[in-house]
Design a protein around this motif. Structure first.
Motif, PDB file in Angstrom:
ATOM      1  N   ARG A  55     -15.761   3.756 -52.480  1.00  0.00           N
ATOM      2  CA  ARG A  55     -14.555   4.399 -53.028  1.00  0.00           C
ATOM      3  C   ARG A  55     -14.953   5.752 -53.605  1.00  0.00           C
ATOM      4  O   ARG A  55     -15.930   5.838 -54.361  1.00  0.00           O
ATOM      5  CB  ARG A  55     -13.903   3.553 -54.128  1.00  0.00           C
ATOM      6  CG  ARG A  55     -13.552   2.144 -53.702  1.00  0.00           C
ATOM      7  CD  ARG A  55     -13.016   1.318 -54.860  1.00  0.00           C
ATOM      8  NE  ARG A  55     -11.610   1.628 -55.122  1.00  0.00           N
ATOM      9  CZ  ARG A  55     -11.180   2.283 -56.199  1.00  0.00           C
ATOM     10  NH1 ARG A  55     -12.032   2.730 -57.103  1.00  0.00           N
ATOM     11  NH2 ARG A  55      -9.889   2.509 -56.368  1.00  0.00           N
ATOM     12  N   THR A  70      -8.671   4.643 -45.916  1.00  0.00           N
ATOM     13  CA  THR A  70      -7.441   4.357 -46.642  1.00  0.00           C
ATOM     14  C   THR A  70      -7.449   5.166 -47.927  1.00  0.00           C
ATOM     15  O   THR A  70      -8.507   5.592 -48.405  1.00  0.00           O
ATOM     16  CB  THR A  70      -7.303   2.861 -46.992  1.00  0.00           C
ATOM     17  OG1 THR A  70      -8.418   2.468 -47.814  1.00  0.00           O
ATOM     18  CG2 THR A  70      -7.274   2.018 -45.745  1.00  0.00           C
ATOM     19  N   ALA A  81      -5.984   5.138 -51.939  1.00  0.00           N
ATOM     20  CA  ALA A  81      -5.389   4.331 -52.995  1.00  0.00           C
ATOM     21  C   ALA A  81      -4.707   5.223 -54.016  1.00  0.00           C
ATOM     22  O   ALA A  81      -5.013   6.420 -54.124  1.00  0.00           O
ATOM     23  CB  ALA A  81      -6.471   3.485 -53.679  1.00  0.00           C
ATOM     24  N   THR A  82      -3.787   4.640 -54.772  1.00  0.00           N
ATOM     25  CA  THR A  82      -3.084   5.383 -55.812  1.00  0.00           C
ATOM     26  C   THR A  82      -4.057   5.843 -56.871  1.00  0.00           C
ATOM     27  O   THR A  82      -5.006   5.135 -57.216  1.00  0.00           O
ATOM     28  CB  THR A  82      -1.997   4.505 -56.458  1.00  0.00           C
ATOM     29  OG1 THR A  82      -1.163   3.988 -55.436  1.00  0.00           O
ATOM     30  CG2 THR A  82      -1.166   5.309 -57.441  1.00  0.00           C
ATOM     31  N   SER A  98      -5.747   6.736 -60.429  1.00  0.00           N
ATOM     32  CA  SER A  98      -5.820   5.956 -61.656  1.00  0.00           C
ATOM     33  C   SER A  98      -6.546   6.763 -62.724  1.00  0.00           C
ATOM     34  O   SER A  98      -7.078   7.848 -62.461  1.00  0.00           O
ATOM     35  CB  SER A  98      -6.562   4.637 -61.404  1.00  0.00           C
ATOM     36  OG  SER A  98      -7.874   4.896 -60.929  1.00  0.00           O
ATOM     37  N   GLU A 152     -11.011   5.141 -49.583  1.00  0.00           N
ATOM     38  CA  GLU A 152     -11.839   3.960 -49.411  1.00  0.00           C
ATOM     39  C   GLU A 152     -12.223   3.766 -47.954  1.00  0.00           C
ATOM     40  O   GLU A 152     -11.506   4.199 -47.038  1.00  0.00           O
ATOM     41  CB  GLU A 152     -11.096   2.719 -49.919  1.00  0.00           C
ATOM     42  CG  GLU A 152     -10.693   2.800 -51.385  1.00  0.00           C
ATOM     43  CD  GLU A 152      -9.901   1.578 -51.828  1.00  0.00           C
ATOM     44  OE1 GLU A 152      -9.498   0.778 -50.949  1.00  0.00           O
ATOM     45  OE2 GLU A 152      -9.672   1.426 -53.046  1.00  0.00           O
TER      46      GLU A 152
END
Length: 263
Positions: free
Chosen positions: A48, A82, A84-85, A87, A97
């Motif tokens: 990530r 991918t 991801a949102t 954070s 990711e």
């Protein structure tokens, strides 16, 4: 808003053609990802990583952040990675990711933080298969462009050809005609659907300017559908030279570096 079945079929047919015509983009972006070691960079971070982290680990100049964001957008749409949102622990940045597919891009000798490298890598195979995209003008040297630090504002096309697309069109009449014909055909196709399905967006408008409007096809379609709407078109001088006259589109006058033509 309900869209007529005929319009849906036309748009779907257009989409299918675009998928075929631009299919090379997936191969080209995958080749660039291999050249820059993007999968390796994410793998080193535990699978990530944020865009800033990828940029740093790939040893790219900060001026390439925007270009890397566009590249990662194409790669995530293709499903290679991918996203991801964002954070708090990522500083508000989106986190990219690895997927099962991109894990196969990780080099055998890359340490993922556990003292072990990737268990399996197809990178050597893909470098062979994708080599034409890496060395041909089709690839436009994008991998090399990412590593340039002296000209962050110059697009890969200009790096490969010595001038941007519009400058080339201004110097090469055949290429200029190719661009103009393409834009005109696209306008004819889309405006027929737009005026049938979304005509209400033009209600209550007194004037409209089509910036980079090419030969004026879009503005002409709107003016025909709404005679009370005053339309203007702006574009570069070399486009004006090929612009049609007559009908409800009078001769277009050049006003370097742009032109305006009342319809």
């Amino acid at each position: 808003m309900a869209v007529a079945e005929e319009s849906k079929e036309l748009l779907q047919a257009q989409l299918e053609l675009w998928h075929h015509a631009f299919g090379y983009v997936k191969s080209m972006t995958l080749a660039v990802a291999l050249d820059l070691g993007i999968a390796d960079a994410i793998y080193r971070r535990g699978g990530r990583a944020t865009l800033s982290q990828i940029l740093a680990d790939a040893a790219l100049s900060p001026c390439k952040l925007h270009g890397l964001r566009r590249l990662m957008r194409a790669l995530t749409v293709a499903g290679t990675f991918t996203v991801a949102t964002s954070s708090e622990d990522s500083g508000g940045e989106a986190v990219y990711e690895l997927t099962p597919a991109s894990r196969l891009l990780v080099s055998d000798d890359v340490d993922g933080g556990d003292g072990e490298g990737s268990a399996a890598s197809l990178s050597p195979v893909l470098r062979l298969v994708l080599n034409p995209f890496r060395v041909s003008l089709l690839g436009m040297g994008i991998g090399a462009w990412f590593r340039r630090e002296d000209q962050p504002g110059v697009a890969p096309f200009a790096v490969a050809h010595g001038r941007n697309m519009w400058e080339m069109a201004a110097r090469k009449p055949t290429f200029n005609a190719l661009v103009n014909d393409a834009m005109a055909a696209d306008s004819r196709f889309l405006m027929r659907i737009v005026l049938r399905e979304c005509a209400e967006v033009f209600h209550g408008i007194g004037s409209l300017i089509d910036v980079a409007g090419g030969l004026g096809g879009t503005a002409t379609s709107i003016a025909k559908a709404f005679p009370e709407l005053r339309c203007s078109v702006l574009d570069l001088p070399h486009v004006v030279a090929s612009a049609p006259s007559g009908g409800n589109v009078p001769r277009m006058f050049s006003c370097p570096p742009h032109w305006i033509s009342p319809l």
